[in-house]
Design an enzyme around this catalytic site. Structure first.
Site, PDB file in Angstrom:
ATOM      1  N   GLY A   1       0.700  -5.101   0.888  1.00 51.43           N
ATOM      2  CA  GLY A   1      -0.482  -5.170   0.043  1.00 51.43           C
ATOM      3  C   GLY A   1      -0.184  -5.831  -1.296  1.00 51.43           C
ATOM      4  O   GLY A   1      -1.095  -6.390  -1.922  1.00 51.43           O
TER       5      GLY A   1
ATOM      6  N   ALA B   1       0.854  -1.183   0.000  1.00 55.18           N
ATOM      7  CA  ALA B   1       0.000   0.000   0.000  1.00 55.18           C
ATOM      8  C   ALA B   1       0.893   1.236   0.000  1.00 55.18           C
ATOM      9  O   ALA B   1       2.054   1.166   0.421  1.00 55.18           O
ATOM     10  CB  ALA B   1      -0.868  -0.012   1.251  1.00 55.18           C
TER      11      ALA B   1
ATOM     12  N   GLU C   1       4.632  -5.221   7.087  1.00 59.01           N
ATOM     13  CA  GLU C   1       3.829  -4.188   7.762  1.00 59.01           C
ATOM     14  C   GLU C   1       4.256  -3.959   9.202  1.00 59.01           C
ATOM     15  O   GLU C   1       4.215  -2.837   9.705  1.00 59.01           O
ATOM     16  CB  GLU C   1       2.336  -4.578   7.730  1.00 59.01           C
ATOM     17  CG  GLU C   1       1.665  -4.403   6.380  1.00 59.01           C
ATOM     18  CD  GLU C   1       1.759  -5.634   5.504  1.00 59.01           C
ATOM     19  OE1 GLU C   1       2.602  -6.506   5.789  1.00 59.01           O
ATOM     20  OE2 GLU C   1       0.992  -5.739   4.538  1.00 59.01           O
TER      21      GLU C   1
ATOM     22  N   GLU D   1      -0.539  -9.389  -0.637  1.00 57.09           N
ATOM     23  CA  GLU D   1      -1.970  -9.651  -0.381  1.00 57.09           C
ATOM     24  C   GLU D   1      -2.745  -9.706  -1.697  1.00 57.09           C
ATOM     25  O   GLU D   1      -3.621 -10.558  -1.884  1.00 57.09           O
ATOM     26  CB  GLU D   1      -2.536  -8.567   0.546  1.00 57.09           C
ATOM     27  CG  GLU D   1      -1.907  -8.643   1.932  1.00 57.09           C
ATOM     28  CD  GLU D   1      -2.335  -7.491   2.823  1.00 57.09           C
ATOM     29  OE1 GLU D   1      -1.927  -6.348   2.556  1.00 57.09           O
ATOM     30  OE2 GLU D   1      -3.086  -7.750   3.778  1.00 57.09           O
TER      31      GLU D   1
HETATM   32  C1  3H9 Z   1       0.871  -2.251   3.351  1.00 57.04           C
HETATM   33  O1  3H9 Z   1       1.044  -2.744   2.295  1.00 57.04           O
HETATM   34  C2  3H9 Z   1      -0.397  -2.363   4.152  1.00 57.04           C
HETATM   35  C3  3H9 Z   1      -1.431  -3.227   3.574  1.00 57.04           C
HETATM   36  O2  3H9 Z   1      -1.394  -4.476   4.196  1.00 57.04           O
HETATM   37  C4  3H9 Z   1      -2.772  -2.632   3.915  1.00 57.04           C
HETATM   38  C5  3H9 Z   1      -3.633  -2.189   2.838  1.00 57.04           C
HETATM   39  C6  3H9 Z   1      -4.978  -1.701   3.294  1.00 57.04           C
HETATM   40  N1  3H9 Z   1       4.641   3.352  -0.339  1.00 57.04           N
HETATM   41  O3  3H9 Z   1      13.420   2.025  -0.360  1.00 57.04           O
HETATM   42  P1  3H9 Z   1      13.753   2.692  -1.651  1.00 57.04           P
HETATM   43  C7  3H9 Z   1       9.239   4.759  -2.117  1.00 57.04           C
HETATM   44  S1  3H9 Z   1       2.065  -1.286   4.088  1.00 57.04           S
HETATM   45  C8  3H9 Z   1       5.073   4.564  -0.722  1.00 57.04           C
HETATM   46  O4  3H9 Z   1      14.723   3.805  -1.637  1.00 57.04           O
HETATM   47  P2  3H9 Z   1      14.881   0.239  -2.640  1.00 57.04           P
HETATM   48  C9  3H9 Z   1      10.331   5.236  -1.184  1.00 57.04           C
HETATM   49  O5  3H9 Z   1       9.844   6.182  -0.274  1.00 57.04           O
HETATM   50  C10 3H9 Z   1       3.426  -1.316   2.955  1.00 57.04           C
HETATM   51  N2  3H9 Z   1       6.340   4.788  -1.152  1.00 57.04           N
HETATM   52  O6  3H9 Z   1      14.169   1.653  -2.786  1.00 57.04           O
HETATM   53  C11 3H9 Z   1      11.316   5.830  -2.187  1.00 57.04           C
HETATM   54  O7  3H9 Z   1      10.835   7.106  -2.546  1.00 57.04           O
HETATM   55  P3  3H9 Z   1      11.853   8.274  -2.931  1.00 57.04           P
HETATM   56  C12 3H9 Z   1       4.168  -2.575   3.007  1.00 57.04           C
HETATM   57  C13 3H9 Z   1       7.160   3.747  -1.180  1.00 57.04           C
HETATM   58  O8  3H9 Z   1      15.056  -0.256  -4.012  1.00 57.04           O
HETATM   59  C14 3H9 Z   1      11.184   4.916  -3.390  1.00 57.04           C
HETATM   60  O9  3H9 Z   1       9.927   4.260  -3.249  1.00 57.04           O
HETATM   61  N3  3H9 Z   1       5.345  -2.491   2.192  1.00 57.04           N
HETATM   62  C15 3H9 Z   1       6.761   2.469  -0.791  1.00 57.04           C
HETATM   63  O10 3H9 Z   1      16.056   0.334  -1.740  1.00 57.04           O
HETATM   64  C16 3H9 Z   1      12.272   3.886  -3.486  1.00 57.04           C
HETATM   65  O11 3H9 Z   1      12.347   3.194  -2.244  1.00 57.04           O
HETATM   66  C17 3H9 Z   1       6.531  -2.116   2.668  1.00 57.04           C
HETATM   67  O12 3H9 Z   1       6.696  -1.885   3.822  1.00 57.04           O
HETATM   68  C18 3H9 Z   1       5.420   2.288  -0.365  1.00 57.04           C
HETATM   69  N4  3H9 Z   1       4.950   1.096  -0.001  1.00 57.04           N
HETATM   70  O13 3H9 Z   1      13.837  -0.682  -1.855  1.00 57.04           O
HETATM   71  C19 3H9 Z   1       7.639  -2.020   1.665  1.00 57.04           C
HETATM   72  N5  3H9 Z   1       7.810   1.627  -0.924  1.00 57.04           N
HETATM   73  O14 3H9 Z   1      12.537   7.823  -4.162  1.00 57.04           O
HETATM   74  C20 3H9 Z   1       8.370  -0.724   1.821  1.00 57.04           C
HETATM   75  C21 3H9 Z   1       8.841   2.373  -1.391  1.00 57.04           C
HETATM   76  O15 3H9 Z   1      10.962   9.445  -3.120  1.00 57.04           O
HETATM   77  N6  3H9 Z   1       9.377  -0.522   0.837  1.00 57.04           N
HETATM   78  N7  3H9 Z   1       8.447   3.643  -1.554  1.00 57.04           N
HETATM   79  O16 3H9 Z   1      12.758   8.410  -1.751  1.00 57.04           O
HETATM   80  C22 3H9 Z   1      10.583  -1.133   0.852  1.00 57.04           C
HETATM   81  O17 3H9 Z   1      10.859  -1.957   1.684  1.00 57.04           O
HETATM   82  C23 3H9 Z   1      11.574  -0.731  -0.171  1.00 57.04           C
HETATM   83  O18 3H9 Z   1      11.218   0.552  -0.640  1.00 57.04           O
HETATM   84  C24 3H9 Z   1      11.700  -1.672  -1.392  1.00 57.04           C
HETATM   85  C25 3H9 Z   1      12.627  -1.021  -2.448  1.00 57.04           C
HETATM   86  C26 3H9 Z   1      12.303  -2.988  -0.916  1.00 57.04           C
HETATM   87  C27 3H9 Z   1      10.365  -1.890  -2.029  1.00 57.04           C
END
Ligand code: 3H9
Length: 713
Positions: free
Chosen positions: A109, A63, A132, A112
């Site tokens: 998400g 999400a 999460e 999911e």
């Molecule tokens: C969820 O899913 C809840 C659901 O269960 C409920 C639904 C109702 N959202 O980390 P990076 C941005 S909760 C918004 O530098 P990498 C990040 O801010 C979510 N933005 O890259 C950055 O922006 P900027 C569960 C996001 O290659 C850019 O993307 N998911 C999100 O080192 C690049 O990110 C997580 O917790 C997001 N979800 O790593 C996963 N994700 O360029 C969270 C990333 O402006 N994300 N951004 O600075 C990660 O763990 C890492 O970003 C990922 C990539 C491994 C994906």
């Protein structure tokens, strides 16, 4: 039609491409576009199956985390979660097979969504997970209900409470993924073929209809609950993990729709919690802390293929391991064979310990070790792309080292220093290449601790900063770019933190009381325990250096007790005594009445009347000292944003993440409250409790530290 989801028909399969750069996050608009595209595809009689695939080499990272800030009430969160559930139920209810084609990441998400699809095909490099909990929430789109149905309760608990993603191969073994394709470029074609295969095989298989083995599941739940029982600090720090366990329990005990309703309730509780707000703040802060206004996106980044570290002591050895662990070959140089061999022996021991604990395979350990080449000369330094100097904190030695580095390295080589106290502009100038001089300030043990302070000097080039930021990410570190002041940000603030703890001790609090208060707040170790680990001789050397240059670590009164302990040879754990006493071979500190005597004598000398101090005052004074000095650091521009300070203190010293860092914590209290405390301490304790001008200004304007925009250089 929305550009977020586009549809192409291929051999009777509707391929829906989700395209929301950079990570295809599920924003409200994305959910809507997805729902519309699925509904349209299912209404098309020519469509025999659906494939959902992500653009840009990744499926969906979850999400949109930024969107959670809009969920102000529990009801908002319930509504958000209900919408996601309903869309996923429509996908799962489809009469034709729906296949998720996973490359890159299917997280939160994203997983999911994939689990609501009937089948999952993944490329070998991809990762799936429910992270999460790291954001202080639980899966809110059915993850806690579908995951245990696919992989069993034990594995679902692990994924939802630890938050670590797993690779495609493990996901296939666990039953989360049905098929793995070696080549990500072949994923789309393989997914279409798989979808047609499933369409020919009969009605689709639905995760929500699967039955969980309740007996095995209950046993796994009992183990999970028992391992958390009696650990109050765990409960406080990660109540989301507890909620995830409850939701998984509901998956096992209730029909799918009721379990899903329970998940929505628990999700809503978590999203609006202070804990979740704090860790979500840190998620974005860590990504901001490496952005520097005068180092724009697209600044050239040099390739780093080989590295060298000078100084094979604890820090140098740990830094060499950090490089080796990231797959970068590294020379480790010290003055003679004996010194470098001592370092190598420590490194071998560290790798062996990881192998013995099952954290690393023997082959991987051997491979990492083989990347570290011991050296006693500068031979080979002309081939490296970065050098990290980690010699003793001695200005003359550092100047000589940088002069040598200027001669022996190639002109493009980055000249980094791990100094924590000395002015890198001063000794770095000896290299003749100040534009390539930068601080790479690691925290001990360097191969474990996440923080990497990147210290820009007065002439450090944008390319050197951009390359260091990229390198830090490759080393698995959380980087933060800071300015070059004494102690930089981390140790400068630590100086005020420790000073306040020592003054409280003189006023009448005890070492165990102060440490307990900070640990109950969530620090992994109290200020005195921390000094006993780091070594009181380290602090003494810093004070000597400061005296030699006419400065003090923190303005105002200093406790003399640390000097008395140093004179007694009490350097901490390594000498069996410091602020605590340690039985031989033990790391458990025992209170020592001598400390109280020394504190009483010091208080008498300063004319301080001793009294009983309450826990609340101890916590308030120490956290206020941090916030006030943090405000000063921010105002002087050594940290670009309050969030950078939060990242530094959380990842460098273990400030509780669920409190968001010292500046976030201050903002949560309200800066008017923080200012009132400073003023009260000033009237009671003296002028060293001057409010930082930025604190006073923001408090009077009713704003917080996080309302201050980053400085533009
Ligand atoms: C969820 O899913 C809840 C659901 O269960 C409920 C639904 C109702 N959202 O980390 P990076 C941005 S909760 C918004 O530098 P990498 C990040 O801010 C979510 N933005 O890259 C950055 O922006 P900027 C569960 C996001 O290659 C850019 O993307 N998911 C999100 O080192 C690049 O990110 C997580 O917790 C997001 N979800 O790593 C996963 N994700 O360029 C969270 C990333 O402006 N994300 N951004 O600075 C990660 O763990 C890492 O970003 C990922 C990539 C491994 C994906």
């Amino acid at each position: 039609m929305s550009t977020l989801v586009s549809t192409q028909l291929q051999d009777g399969v509707a391929v829906l491409t989700l395209d929301n750069p950079p990570v295809n996050a599920l924003s409200a608009a994305m959910w809507q576009a997805l729902d519309a595209a699925v509904t349209a595809a299912l209404a098309d009689p020519a469509v025999r199956a659906l494939v959902l695939i992500g653009a840009g080499g990744t499926f969906v990272a979850g999400a949109d985390i930024a969107g959670f800030a809009l969920l102000r009430t529990r009801q908002d969160s319930l509504d958000r979660s209900a919408v996601s559930h309903a869309i996923l139920e429509r996908i799962e209810g489809a009469a034709v097979p729906v296949v998720a084609a996973i490359s890159g990441n299917a997280l939160g998400g994203g997983l999911e969504l994939a689990m609501a699809c009937h089948y999952r095909i993944a490329s070998a490099e991809s990762k799936v997970g429910q992270p999460e909990v790291l954001l202080g929430i639980i899966p809110g789109a059915g993850g806690t209900q579908r995951l245990p149905r696919l992989c069993g309760v034990a594995q679902a608990i692990e994924l939802c409470t630890e938050g670590k993603p797993i690779g495609a191969a493990r996901a296939e073994q666990a039953g989360i993924v049905d098929r793995v394709v070696a080549d990500p470029a072949a994923l789309r074609e393989a997914a279409v073929a798989f979808a047609l295969e499933r369409a020919a095989a009969g009605p689709p298989r639905r995760t929500c209809e699967r039955v969980i083995d309740a007996e095995v599941g209950r046993a796994a739940l009992a183990v999970a609950r028992a391992s958390r029982a009696g650990k109050p600090q765990l409960a406080a720090a990660t109540s989301a993990a507890g909620a995830a366990i409850e939701a998984i329990s509901a998956a096992m005990e209730l029909p799918f729709s009721e379990g899903a309703a329970r998940e929505r309730e628990l999700f809503a509780d978590c999203v609006v919690s202070a804990e979740s707000r704090a860790v979500r703040h840190l998620f974005f802060a860590a990504r901001e802390a490496i952005k520097v206004p005068d180092v724009p996106k697209g600044t050239p980044v040099a390739r780093i293929e080989r590295a060298a570290v000078i100084g094979a002591g604890t820090m140098g050895g740990g830094i060499a391991m950090a490089y080796a662990n990231a797959g970068i070959p590294v020379l480790l140089k010290d003055v003679d064979h004996a010194a470098v061999e001592r370092g190598m022996a420590m490194i071998r021991k560290n790798y062996q310990a990881s192998v013995d604990k099952g954290k690393l395979s023997q082959e991987d350990g051997d491979r990492c070790l083989a990347r570290i080449t011991p050296a006693t000369t500068y031979e080979g330094f002309d081939t490296v792309d970065v050098v990290v100097e980690a010699v003793f904190e001695d200005m003359a030695l550092k100047r000589a080292t940088f002069a040598e580095l200027g001669r022996v390295t190639k002109p493009s080589c980055i000249l980094a220093t791990n100094t924590s106290t000395l002015d890198l502009d001063d000794f770095g100038a000896a290299s003749g290449r100040l534009s390539q001089v930068i601080g790479h300030h690691f925290f001990s043990p360097a191969h474990v601790m996440k923080l990497l302070e990147l210290v820009r000097g007065k002439e450090t080039s944008a390319e050197t900063i951009a390359t260091s930021v990229a390198l830090g990410k490759r080393l698995g570190k959380v980087g933060a770019v800071v300015g070059n002041c004494f102690g930089f940000v981390a140790n400068r603030m630590l100086g005020y933190y420790l000073r306040e703890a020592q003054l409280l001790l003189e006023e009448g609090a005890s070492v165990p009381q102060i440490d307990r208060v900070l640990m109950e707040f969530g620090m992994p170790v109290g200020p005195f325990g921390l000094q006993d680990i780091a070594g009181l001789d380290v602090g003494w050397r810093i004070r000597q250096h400061l005296v030699s240059v006419g400065k003090a670590r923190a303005e105002g009164p200093q406790s003399e007790v640390p000097d008395r302990l140093y004179e007694l040879g009490r350097y901490g754990q390594k000498t069996g005594a410091g602020w605590y006493r340690y039985a031989p071979g033990s790391r458990k500190g025992e209170a020592d009445p001598l400390i109280d005597e020394l504190a009483a004598a010091a208080a008498a000398k300063r004319g301080v009347a001793r009294r009983e101090l309450g826990d609340d005052e101890i916590l308030a004074r120490i956290t206020t000292a941090l916030a006030n000095e943090g405000a000063q650091v921010l105002d002087e521009g050594y940290a670009l944003r309050a969030g950078d300070i939060d990242v530094i203190y959380c990842h460098g010293f273990g400030f509780p993440r669920h409190r968001g860092g010292p500046m976030f914590h201050a903002d949560s209290l309200g800066l008017a409250t923080v200012l009132a405390r400073v003023e009260e301490y000033r009237s009671r304790l003296g002028d060293h409790w001057k409010p930082a001008p930025l604190l006073a200004r923001l408090a009077s304007e009713g704003r917080g530290f996080h309302d201050v925009p980053p400085r533009v250089a």
